[in-house]
Design a protein around this motif. Structure first.
Motif, PDB file in Angstrom:
ATOM      1  N   PRO A 174       0.813  -1.229   0.000  1.00 16.57           N
ATOM      2  CA  PRO A 174       0.000   0.000   0.000  1.00 16.57           C
ATOM      3  C   PRO A 174       0.840   1.271   0.000  1.00 16.57           C
ATOM      4  CG  PRO A 174      -0.916  -1.610   1.512  1.00 16.57           C
ATOM      5  CD  PRO A 174       0.422  -2.146   1.092  1.00 16.57           C
ATOM      6  N   VAL A 175       1.960   1.236   0.730  1.00 21.44           N
ATOM      7  CA  VAL A 175       2.856   2.398   0.756  1.00 21.44           C
ATOM      8  C   VAL A 175       3.583   2.524  -0.576  1.00 21.44           C
ATOM      9  CG1 VAL A 175       4.886   3.416   1.874  1.00 21.44           C
ATOM     10  CG2 VAL A 175       3.175   2.206   3.247  1.00 21.44           C
ATOM     11  N   MET A 176       3.989   1.385  -1.126  1.00 18.54           N
ATOM     12  CA  MET A 176       4.716   1.374  -2.391  1.00 18.54           C
ATOM     13  C   MET A 176       3.887   1.947  -3.537  1.00 18.54           C
ATOM     14  SD  MET A 176       6.670  -1.897  -4.048  1.00 18.54           S
ATOM     15  CE  MET A 176       7.973  -1.698  -5.258  1.00 18.54           C
ATOM     16  N   SER A 177       2.571   1.806  -3.449  1.00 13.28           N
ATOM     17  CA  SER A 177       1.695   2.315  -4.512  1.00 13.28           C
ATOM     18  C   SER A 177       1.833   3.815  -4.689  1.00 13.28           C
ATOM     19  CB  SER A 177       0.238   1.950  -4.204  1.00 13.28           C
ATOM     20  OG  SER A 177       0.042   0.552  -4.264  1.00 13.28           O
ATOM     21  N   TYR A 178       2.201   4.542  -3.633  1.00 14.83           N
ATOM     22  CA  TYR A 178       2.376   5.985  -3.737  1.00 14.83           C
ATOM     23  C   TYR A 178       3.580   6.359  -4.584  1.00 14.83           C
ATOM     24  CZ  TYR A 178      -1.259   6.791  -0.263  1.00 14.83           C
ATOM     25  OH  TYR A 178      -2.470   6.837   0.397  1.00 14.83           O
ATOM     26  N   THR A 179       4.476   5.416  -4.818  1.00 13.47           N
ATOM     27  CA  THR A 179       5.628   5.661  -5.678  1.00 13.47           C
ATOM     28  C   THR A 179       5.318   5.324  -7.135  1.00 13.47           C
ATOM     29  OG1 THR A 179       6.575   3.434  -5.479  1.00 13.47           O
ATOM     30  CG2 THR A 179       7.136   5.035  -3.759  1.00 13.47           C
ATOM     31  N   GLY A 180       4.185   4.653  -7.374  1.00 14.62           N
ATOM     32  CA  GLY A 180       3.832   4.242  -8.719  1.00 14.62           C
ATOM     33  C   GLY A 180       4.559   2.995  -9.172  1.00 14.62           C
ATOM     34  N   ILE A 181       5.295   2.354  -8.264  1.00 10.11           N
ATOM     35  CA  ILE A 181       6.064   1.152  -8.602  1.00 10.11           C
ATOM     36  C   ILE A 181       5.194  -0.081  -8.360  1.00 10.11           C
ATOM     37  CG2 ILE A 181       8.073  -0.260  -8.014  1.00 10.11           C
ATOM     38  CD1 ILE A 181       9.510   2.310  -7.219  1.00 10.11           C
ATOM     39  N   THR A 182       5.108  -0.945  -9.368  1.00  8.66           N
ATOM     40  CA  THR A 182       4.253  -2.142  -9.252  1.00  8.66           C
ATOM     41  C   THR A 182       5.044  -3.404  -8.928  1.00  8.66           C
ATOM     42  OG1 THR A 182       4.397  -2.462 -11.659  1.00  8.66           O
ATOM     43  CG2 THR A 182       2.514  -1.217 -10.806  1.00  8.66           C
ATOM     44  N   GLY A 183       6.350  -3.331  -8.990  1.00 13.33           N
ATOM     45  CA  GLY A 183       7.162  -4.500  -8.660  1.00 13.33           C
ATOM     46  C   GLY A 183       8.633  -4.143  -8.684  1.00 13.33           C
ATOM     47  N   ILE A 184       9.450  -5.016  -8.086  1.00  9.47           N
ATOM     48  CA  ILE A 184      10.882  -4.741  -8.052  1.00  9.47           C
ATOM     49  C   ILE A 184      11.659  -6.048  -7.923  1.00  9.47           C
ATOM     50  CG2 ILE A 184      10.860  -4.366  -5.540  1.00  9.47           C
ATOM     51  CD1 ILE A 184      13.100  -2.291  -5.973  1.00  9.47           C
ATOM     52  N   TYR A 185      12.722  -6.156  -8.688  1.00  9.28           N
ATOM     53  CA  TYR A 185      13.602  -7.315  -8.580  1.00  9.28           C
ATOM     54  C   TYR A 185      14.783  -6.946  -7.694  1.00  9.28           C
ATOM     55  CZ  TYR A 185      17.062 -10.854  -9.694  1.00  9.28           C
ATOM     56  OH  TYR A 185      18.008 -11.853  -9.588  1.00  9.28           O
ATOM     57  N   ILE A 186      15.081  -7.787  -6.719  1.00  9.30           N
ATOM     58  CA  ILE A 186      16.169  -7.536  -5.787  1.00  9.30           C
ATOM     59  C   ILE A 186      17.348  -8.450  -6.122  1.00  9.30           C
ATOM     60  CG2 ILE A 186      16.849  -7.390  -3.362  1.00  9.30           C
ATOM     61  CD1 ILE A 186      14.578  -5.548  -3.970  1.00  9.30           C
ATOM     62  N   PRO A 187      18.391  -7.951  -6.790  1.00 12.72           N
ATOM     63  CA  PRO A 187      19.521  -8.805  -7.181  1.00 12.72           C
ATOM     64  C   PRO A 187      20.235  -9.450  -5.995  1.00 12.72           C
ATOM     65  CG  PRO A 187      19.586  -6.731  -8.378  1.00 12.72           C
ATOM     66  CD  PRO A 187      18.554  -6.575  -7.307  1.00 12.72           C
ATOM     67  N   TYR A 188      20.259  -8.766  -4.849  1.00  9.05           N
ATOM     68  CA  TYR A 188      20.977  -9.286  -3.688  1.00  9.05           C
ATOM     69  C   TYR A 188      20.331 -10.548  -3.120  1.00  9.05           C
ATOM     70  CZ  TYR A 188      22.726  -4.489  -3.930  1.00  9.05           C
ATOM     71  OH  TYR A 188      23.256  -3.298  -4.368  1.00  9.05           O
ATOM     72  N   THR A 189      19.056 -10.737  -3.398  1.00 11.31           N
ATOM     73  CA  THR A 189      18.358 -11.934  -2.908  1.00 11.31           C
ATOM     74  C   THR A 189      17.769 -12.780  -4.039  1.00 11.31           C
ATOM     75  OG1 THR A 189      16.260 -10.732  -2.647  1.00 11.31           O
ATOM     76  CG2 THR A 189      17.751 -10.788  -0.736  1.00 11.31           C
TER      77      THR A 189
END
Length: 360
Positions: free
Chosen positions: A201-216
């Motif tokens: 819900p907080v992430m939606s305010y950034t307009g980002i729908t997903g993220i890939y984390i290379p470190y994990t």
């Protein structure tokens, strides 16, 4: 010079070395493809994900906040030490920390920006297209969306929904990749299921729908978004997980794996992703053609598109603007010179596919 300072200087020096290697590797995409993306990095991605994938929650989300906290503390320490006469040591600590993050990012995933273009991997010929050809693509996508939409369940308000929720989407997402791997082995691999972000819900305010984390090695999805787009968002992040870094290519792979998926909710999501990008491109070229295609969309498709626009309007604001600027600069720094606008290049691949089908 103390041993501690020497170590920090060595760590900092790794950044310019990595930047030089990165710039040099852009000249040799075939080498990057063969030895890094398809071999060394693939092994690293699968190995890391074999560990993180055993957890039901996102390790990457936790790691992100931890890394951000450490960065904040180091910055505070630099400011504080400026008044205490220990500024040099603090700034070196901050520089070494940032250098470690950057070098690790590049080794674990970042050089994938320099791999061969997707059209060459798939042996797709991209040529200059006319507005009429773009219109034909949009018309085809519109008709396909109308047909599949009739098979999708909807809410009392008439909007497409996922009755079993986002976790069910994560469970089934790999089925499309299983089919795509039969076409090209670049899509195969052993990876854990995608994961939802707890702070969606907080992430939606950034307009980002997903993220890939290379470190994990995790494909993380913001599940607080219109449900009918979740399948394509999920397969988009899974494309990053398989070493496809460019956003436009990840979008096309999301579309491809969705339409190859055996279930209609994925097919609809993939077609809608392609339709939205293609219609936006058509609207920028010829508004008359755009309106003609829009008039051909079924009431259900129109309701879904209107709902999506209304949903994201609720989250528009300064946070989204800042996030968009950061993402834009990030993409440019990794060779995508058009920045966020490069998302539109997905249409070139769709047009190439459309023309190939019409010429068969």
């Amino acid at each position: 010079m103390t041993k501690s300072i020497k170590i920090k200087l060595i760590l900092i020096s790794l950044t310019p070395v990595t930047i030089i290697i990165n710039l040099f590797s852009r000249r040799y995409p075939q080498v990057v493809e063969k030895y890094y993306s398809s071999f060394i990095n693939k092994f690293l991605r699968e190995a890391i994900n074999s560990v993180s994938g055993s957890f039901s929650f996102s390790l990457g989300e936790i790691l992100f906040y931890l890394l951000a906290a450490v960065l904040s503390l180091l910055i505070i320490k630099v400011v504080y030490s400026a008044f205490k006469g220990k500024f040099i040591n603090s700034i070196l600590s901050l520089g070494a920390y940032i250098s470690i993050l950057y070098v690790a990012f590049m080794l674990l995933w970042g050089f994938n920006y320099n791999r061969m273009p997707l059209n060459k991997i798939l042996n797709i010929s991209i040529e200059k297209s006319t507005v009429e050809e773009l219109y034909s693509l949009c018309e085809d996508l519109a008709l396909r969306a109308n047909t599949v939409r009739e098979k999708i369940q909807e809410s009392p308000d008439g909007v497409a929904i996922l009755p079993k929720g986002y976790k069910d989407i994560f469970d089934r997402a790999s089925l499309g990749y299983n089919e795509a791997a039969k076409i090209n082995k670049a899509f195969d691999g052993n990876y854990g299921r995608p994961k939802g972000i707890l702070s969606s819900p907080v992430m939606s305010y950034t307009g980002i729908t997903g993220i890939y984390i290379p470190y994990t090695g995790e494909a993380n999805v913001n599940f607080n978004s219109p449900e009918f787009m979740l399948p394509s968002t999920t397969t988009h992040e899974m494309a990053h997980q398989r070493g496809f870094a460019r956003e436009d290519e990840a979008n096309y792979i999301a579309y491809l794996t969705c339409i190859l998926h055996p279930h209609d909710d994925f097919k609809y999501s993939g077609i809608m992703l392609a339709l939205i990008h293609s219609m936006n491109a058509l609207g920028n070229k010829d508004i008359k053609y755009y309106k003609e295609i829009k008039s051909k969309l079924s009431p259900g498709v129109i309701r879904d598109l209107n709902y999506q626009n209304q949903f994201w309007e609720r989250y528009e604001g300064k946070a989204e603007e800042i996030s968009n600027n950061i993402n834009n600069n990030y993409l440019k720094s990794n060779g995508q010179r058009d920045g966020v606008e490069s998302y539109g290049r997905m249409v070139d691949l769709l047009l190439a596919e459309h023309k190939y089908k019409n010429n068969k």
